[in-house]
Design a protein around this motif. Structure first.
Motif, PDB file in Angstrom:
ATOM      1  N   ALA A   1     -13.727   5.933   4.549  1.00 28.96           N
ATOM      2  CA  ALA A   1     -12.560   5.765   2.951  1.00 28.96           C
ATOM      3  C   ALA A   1     -11.348   5.353   4.557  1.00 28.96           C
ATOM      4  O   ALA A   1     -10.872   4.771   4.371  1.00 28.96           O
ATOM      5  N   TRP A   2     -11.984   7.010   5.747  1.00 37.41           N
ATOM      6  CA  TRP A   2     -11.154   6.636   6.738  1.00 37.41           C
ATOM      7  C   TRP A   2     -10.466   5.174   7.332  1.00 37.41           C
ATOM      8  O   TRP A   2      -9.694   3.845   7.324  1.00 37.41           O
TER       9      TRP A   2
ATOM     10  N   LEU B   1      -4.234   2.271  -2.942  1.00 40.62           N
ATOM     11  CA  LEU B   1      -2.938   3.293  -2.697  1.00 40.62           C
ATOM     12  C   LEU B   1      -3.905   4.853  -1.467  1.00 40.62           C
ATOM     13  O   LEU B   1      -5.522   4.524  -2.475  1.00 40.62           O
ATOM     14  N   VAL B   2      -3.794   5.291  -1.228  1.00 40.17           N
ATOM     15  CA  VAL B   2      -4.379   5.774  -0.366  1.00 40.17           C
ATOM     16  C   VAL B   2      -4.004   7.670  -0.638  1.00 40.17           C
ATOM     17  O   VAL B   2      -2.554   7.598  -0.641  1.00 40.17           O
ATOM     18  N   THR B   3      -4.823   8.180  -0.932  1.00 34.87           N
ATOM     19  CA  THR B   3      -4.465   9.769  -1.302  1.00 34.87           C
ATOM     20  C   THR B   3      -5.104  10.738  -0.134  1.00 34.87           C
ATOM     21  O   THR B   3      -6.367  10.353   0.281  1.00 34.87           O
ATOM     22  N   GLN B   4      -4.087  11.921   0.411  1.00 38.06           N
ATOM     23  CA  GLN B   4      -4.967  13.519   1.275  1.00 38.06           C
ATOM     24  C   GLN B   4      -5.193  14.136  -0.336  1.00 38.06           C
ATOM     25  O   GLN B   4      -5.637  15.349   0.027  1.00 38.06           O
TER      26      GLN B   4
ATOM     27  N   SER C   1       0.949  -0.662   0.095  1.00 40.47           N
ATOM     28  CA  SER C   1       0.245  -0.041  -0.028  1.00 40.47           C
ATOM     29  C   SER C   1       0.989   1.144  -0.107  1.00 40.47           C
ATOM     30  O   SER C   1       2.090   1.355   0.200  1.00 40.47           O
ATOM     31  N   ALA C   2       0.591   2.392  -0.742  1.00 37.91           N
ATOM     32  CA  ALA C   2       0.699   3.983  -0.648  1.00 37.91           C
ATOM     33  C   ALA C   2      -0.141   4.963   0.604  1.00 37.91           C
ATOM     34  O   ALA C   2      -0.979   5.059  -0.202  1.00 37.91           O
ATOM     35  N   LEU C   3       0.310   5.685   0.946  1.00 36.64           N
ATOM     36  CA  LEU C   3      -0.318   6.608   1.661  1.00 36.64           C
ATOM     37  C   LEU C   3       0.827   8.042   0.902  1.00 36.64           C
ATOM     38  O   LEU C   3       2.254   7.957   1.246  1.00 36.64           O
ATOM     39  N   THR C   4      -0.034   8.649  -0.409  1.00 41.40           N
ATOM     40  CA  THR C   4       0.529   9.626  -0.971  1.00 41.40           C
ATOM     41  C   THR C   4      -0.135  11.584  -0.613  1.00 41.40           C
ATOM     42  O   THR C   4      -0.993  11.475   0.245  1.00 41.40           O
TER      43      THR C   4
ATOM     44  N   VAL D   1      -8.392   4.907  -2.413  1.00 40.89           N
ATOM     45  CA  VAL D   1      -9.012   6.068  -0.917  1.00 40.89           C
ATOM     46  C   VAL D   1      -8.785   6.961  -0.998  1.00 40.89           C
ATOM     47  O   VAL D   1      -8.074   7.971  -0.664  1.00 40.89           O
ATOM     48  N   LYS D   2      -9.981   7.556  -0.920  1.00 46.02           N
ATOM     49  CA  LYS D   2      -9.342   9.781  -0.449  1.00 46.02           C
ATOM     50  C   LYS D   2      -9.974  10.308   0.787  1.00 46.02           C
ATOM     51  O   LYS D   2     -11.046   9.814   0.576  1.00 46.02           O
TER      52      LYS D   2
END
Ligand code: BJW
Ligand code: ZN
Length: 252
Positions: free
Chosen positions: A168-169, A97-100, A18-21, A115-116
């Motif tokens: 999403a959270w 992919l989890v993005t801010q 997974s990745a957090l961007t 996931v936004k």
């Protein structure tokens, strides 16, 4: 770009990744980040533009700022980092992919397991009845835009002091808890609760890899820190992943 041998070893066995961007991943596309010397918060005050109180006080001012950002982003394109993250859905057995980010560049690069956390700049939500609409018009025909019910429409993004979309959270925490490798890319790791996700992954036993030209409060706790722009580091990593894949195929 030198990839540490320990990371190559982790990549070899990784099935769930997974990745957090954050904003830094879009920086080379020309989208401004928030913090740092050239960040939006150097030029604008978040409490005047990115809070529900600010919108209540002066919806036109808030909308003018969002219009400016929408028009800037409309002329930007996904970069190599967005593309690699989209490709990783095919490279790994499971990739989320989890993005801010709210700029829509991950969608445009082809990411689907996305996931936004902070919403989407290209969606509007009625401040009264809550109805949502996708709207990519730049400029919008009227500022501030109104819903059919008569109330004001707002950008469907998460402002300071607001809760993140619950589903999403929940999904983001699940993803962080269940992956073997967790990438933290282009985020200052300052804004909660998103900034807690690398910790969730770490405590669940994942190898956490930070990709950022600068250090962040999470850096001392990352298993691996890859210093450099995402659009350089991620393609280099992708190349290593391809080589590992080819080696596995040859030996089987
Ligand atoms: C590169 C690069 C390259 C550069 N390659 N990398 C005290 C007081 C008040 C509130 C709080 C408080 N303590 C905690 C809070 C809560 C608050 C918070 O965390 N505040 C902190 C700032 C202190 N959080 C919230 O309010 C959240 N909600 C919440 O907690 O609800 C419960 C609650 C309610 C009430 C009170 C308290 C709690 C919601 C947060 C919503 C954030 N919204 C924004 C705006 C979204 C909409 C929009 O875009 O208009 O989201 S703020 C902004 O920050 C945006 C981003 O998603 C978010 C994170 O920023 P990000 O992505 O990390 O970007 P930068 O600019 O910070 O960093 C860029 C990084 O990239 C840097 O590290 C560079 O080095 C790097 N970089 N070039 C790779 N080429
Ligand atoms: Zn409405």
């Amino acid at each position: 770009m030198e990839i540490p041998a320990a990371l190559i070893e982790r990549l070899e066995g990784a099935r769930r990744v997974s990745a957090l961007t954050g904003a830094g991943v879009s920086s080379e596309s020309g989208v401004p980040t928030f913090r740092g010397p050239k960040g939006l918060w150097k030029q604008f005050r978040p409490e005047e533009l990115a809070t529900p109180e600010a919108f209540q006080r002066d919806p036109r001012l808030v909308w003018e700022w969002y219009e400016w950002r929408r028009s800037k982003i409309a002329s930007c394109s996904p970069n190599a980092a967005h593309r690699v993250l989209a490709d990783w859905e095919r490279r790994f057995e499971e990739f989320w992919l989890v993005t801010q980010n709210v700029d829509g560049l991950h969608d445009r690069a082809g990411s689907r397991n996305l996931v936004k956390l902070h919403g989407d700049l290209w969606e509007l939500r009625c401040a009264g009845c809550g109805v949502r609409e996708r709207n990519e018009a730049v400029p919008l025909p009227a500022i501030p835009p109104r819903c059919h019910c008569g109330n004001l429409l707002r950008p469907a993004v998460v402002w300071f002091g607001e809760s993140l979309p619950e589903a999403a959270w929940r999904r983001a925490v699940e993803v962080a808890r269940s992956c073997q490798l967790f990438f933290v890319v282009g985020t200052s790791a300052l804004v909660q609760p998103a900034a807690s996700l690398p910790w969730v992954a770490r405590e669940a036993g994942a190898c956490v890899v930070e990709v950022n030209p600068d250090s962040t409060p999470f850096t001392p706790f990352a298993d691996v820190s890859l210093r450099g722009p995402a659009a350089v580091v991620l393609p280099a990593l992708d190349q290593v992943i391809c080589q590992v894949g080819q080696r596995d195929e040859e030996s089987s």
